[in-house]
Motif scaffolding. Structure first.
Motif, short mmCIF file in Angstrom:
data_model
loop_
_atom_site.label_atom_id
_atom_site.label_comp_id
_atom_site.label_asym_id
_atom_site.label_seq_id
_atom_site.Cartn_x
_atom_site.Cartn_y
_atom_site.Cartn_z
N GLY A 60 -3.54 -80.96 11.39
CA GLY A 60 -3.82 -82.24 10.78
C GLY A 60 -3.17 -83.40 11.51
O GLY A 60 -2.57 -83.24 12.58
N ALA A 61 -3.24 -84.58 10.90
CA ALA A 61 -2.73 -85.79 11.53
C ALA A 61 -1.22 -85.76 11.72
O ALA A 61 -0.67 -86.45 12.57
CB ALA A 61 -3.13 -87.02 10.70
N HIS A 62 -0.53 -84.95 10.91
CA HIS A 62 0.93 -84.89 10.98
C HIS A 62 1.45 -83.63 11.68
O HIS A 62 2.60 -83.25 11.49
CB HIS A 62 1.52 -84.96 9.57
N ALA A 63 0.59 -82.98 12.47
CA ALA A 63 0.99 -81.76 13.18
C ALA A 63 2.24 -82.00 14.01
O ALA A 63 2.34 -83.00 14.74
CB ALA A 63 -0.16 -81.27 14.07
N GLY A 64 3.21 -81.09 13.88
CA GLY A 64 4.46 -81.20 14.62
C GLY A 64 5.54 -81.98 13.90
O GLY A 64 6.70 -81.96 14.31
N LYS A 65 5.17 -82.65 12.82
CA LYS A 65 6.14 -83.45 12.07
C LYS A 65 6.85 -82.59 11.03
O LYS A 65 6.23 -81.79 10.35
CB LYS A 65 5.43 -84.62 11.38
N GLN A 66 8.16 -82.76 10.92
CA GLN A 66 8.93 -82.00 9.94
C GLN A 66 8.93 -82.68 8.58
O GLN A 66 8.83 -83.91 8.49
CB GLN A 66 10.37 -81.81 10.43
N PHE A 67 9.05 -81.89 7.53
CA PHE A 67 9.11 -82.43 6.18
C PHE A 67 9.86 -81.45 5.29
O PHE A 67 10.04 -80.28 5.62
CB PHE A 67 7.69 -82.66 5.63
N TRP A 68 10.33 -81.94 4.14
CA TRP A 68 10.98 -81.09 3.16
C TRP A 68 9.92 -80.45 2.27
O TRP A 68 8.98 -81.13 1.84
CB TRP A 68 11.91 -81.91 2.27
N ALA A 69 10.07 -79.17 1.98
CA ALA A 69 9.13 -78.47 1.10
C ALA A 69 9.92 -77.59 0.13
O ALA A 69 10.96 -77.04 0.48
CB ALA A 69 8.16 -77.62 1.91
N CYS A 70 9.41 -77.46 -1.08
CA CYS A 70 10.08 -76.62 -2.08
C CYS A 70 10.00 -75.15 -1.66
O CYS A 70 8.95 -74.67 -1.23
CB CYS A 70 9.43 -76.82 -3.45
N SER A 71 11.12 -74.45 -1.79
CA SER A 71 11.17 -73.03 -1.41
C SER A 71 10.38 -72.16 -2.39
O SER A 71 10.13 -70.98 -2.09
CB SER A 71 12.63 -72.56 -1.34
N ASP A 72 10.00 -72.74 -3.53
CA ASP A 72 9.26 -71.97 -4.53
C ASP A 72 7.75 -72.11 -4.35
O ASP A 72 6.98 -71.80 -5.24
CB ASP A 72 9.65 -72.42 -5.95
N TYR A 73 7.33 -72.58 -3.16
CA TYR A 73 5.89 -72.67 -2.85
C TYR A 73 5.29 -71.25 -2.86
O TYR A 73 5.93 -70.32 -2.43
CB TYR A 73 5.72 -73.29 -1.46
N PRO A 74 4.07 -71.02 -3.40
CA PRO A 74 3.10 -72.01 -3.86
C PRO A 74 3.21 -72.37 -5.34
O PRO A 74 2.42 -73.17 -5.83
CB PRO A 74 1.77 -71.31 -3.58
N CYS A 128 5.49 -74.15 -6.78
CA CYS A 128 5.79 -75.58 -6.77
C CYS A 128 5.40 -76.13 -5.40
O CYS A 128 5.83 -75.60 -4.37
CB CYS A 128 7.27 -75.83 -7.05
N ARG A 129 4.60 -77.18 -5.37
CA ARG A 129 4.08 -77.73 -4.10
C ARG A 129 4.71 -79.07 -3.73
O ARG A 129 4.14 -79.86 -2.99
CB ARG A 129 2.56 -77.87 -4.19
N THR A 130 5.91 -79.32 -4.23
CA THR A 130 6.60 -80.58 -3.96
C THR A 130 6.98 -80.68 -2.49
O THR A 130 7.53 -79.73 -1.91
CB THR A 130 7.86 -80.72 -4.82
N VAL A 131 6.67 -81.81 -1.88
CA VAL A 131 7.07 -82.08 -0.48
C VAL A 131 7.67 -83.48 -0.42
O VAL A 131 7.36 -84.34 -1.24
CB VAL A 131 5.90 -81.96 0.51
N GLN A 132 8.54 -83.72 0.57
CA GLN A 132 9.15 -85.02 0.76
C GLN A 132 9.28 -85.28 2.26
O GLN A 132 9.43 -84.34 3.05
CB GLN A 132 10.54 -85.09 0.13
#
Length: 201
Positions: A178-192, A194-198
């Motif tokens: 996608g448009a953000h390929a290679g970009k790091q982000f925070w994701a919930c460890s309880d995925y899927p 919980c789908r929270t990202v920051q």
């Protein structure tokens, strides 16, 4: 109510002003800025331009979204009764069309007063005031310092972080497409579950 710091699952959040009324609860984020302001409702960052210099800052609607959600979690009230309001004070001028809840100076009063249908009973209003007072941290210098320290920690990819939705640890992931390929982000460890990202910053 002013300078309200309330605990969240991932630390604390600080709300500039809260207006509690029978017509709803209004969460107000203030920005003391000068110059020209450019930004869109759905942009992650806005721009402040002073003469030939420009500066990026977080979309205050996104910043206030977390405040609104924190207050929703603290109060036993319907989400639709809690509203986000952003007000710019200081010598600034909007150079982009802004939504109705982004105002200048006293414009926020007009916006709040545009809500004319009662949605809360007097007992709900008093209950909300009590819950906020009991749930807020003491308005002291120590509370402010600790809040600032937590904000700095959130921007550090090596610091421990908790999901604001479920409280599980957050982990750093890298977008693979996608448009953000290679970009790091925070994701919930309880995925899927919980789908929270920051964003990292």
């Amino acid at each position: 109510m002013h300078n309200v710091t309330i605990p969240t699952l991932d630390g604390t959040t600080q709300i500039d002003h809260i207006f509690v009324s029978r017509f709803g609860i209004f969460v107000v984020e203030t920005k003391n800025m000068k110059g020209w302001i450019f930004g869109g409702e759905h942009q992650s960052q806005w721009t402040q331009q002073i003469f030939k210099k420009s500066f990026k800052f977080q979309n205050p609607l996104r910043q206030n979204y977390k405040h609104v959600k924190a207050l929703e979690a603290a109060l036993d009230l319907p989400a639709e009764t809690i509203h986000s309001v952003v007000v710019f004070v200081g010598n600034s001028t909007f150079k982009s069309p802004m939504p109705a809840n982004v105002t200048k100076s006293g414009g926020y009063i007009t916006y709040i007063k545009s809500f004319t249908e009662p949605v809360l009973s007097e007992s709900q209003v008093q209950g909300a005031l009590t819950q906020i007072q009991l749930g807020r941290l003491g308005p002291t210098r120590r509370t402010h310092v600790q809040h600032v320290q937590r904000l700095k920690a959130r921007s550090d990819p090596s610091a421990e972080r908790r999901c604001p939705k479920c409280g599980s640890p957050m982990i750093v992931r890298t977008a693979k497409k996608g448009a953000h390929a290679g970009k790091q982000f925070w994701a919930c460890s309880d995925y899927p579950t919980c789908r929270t990202v920051q964003n990292i910053t």
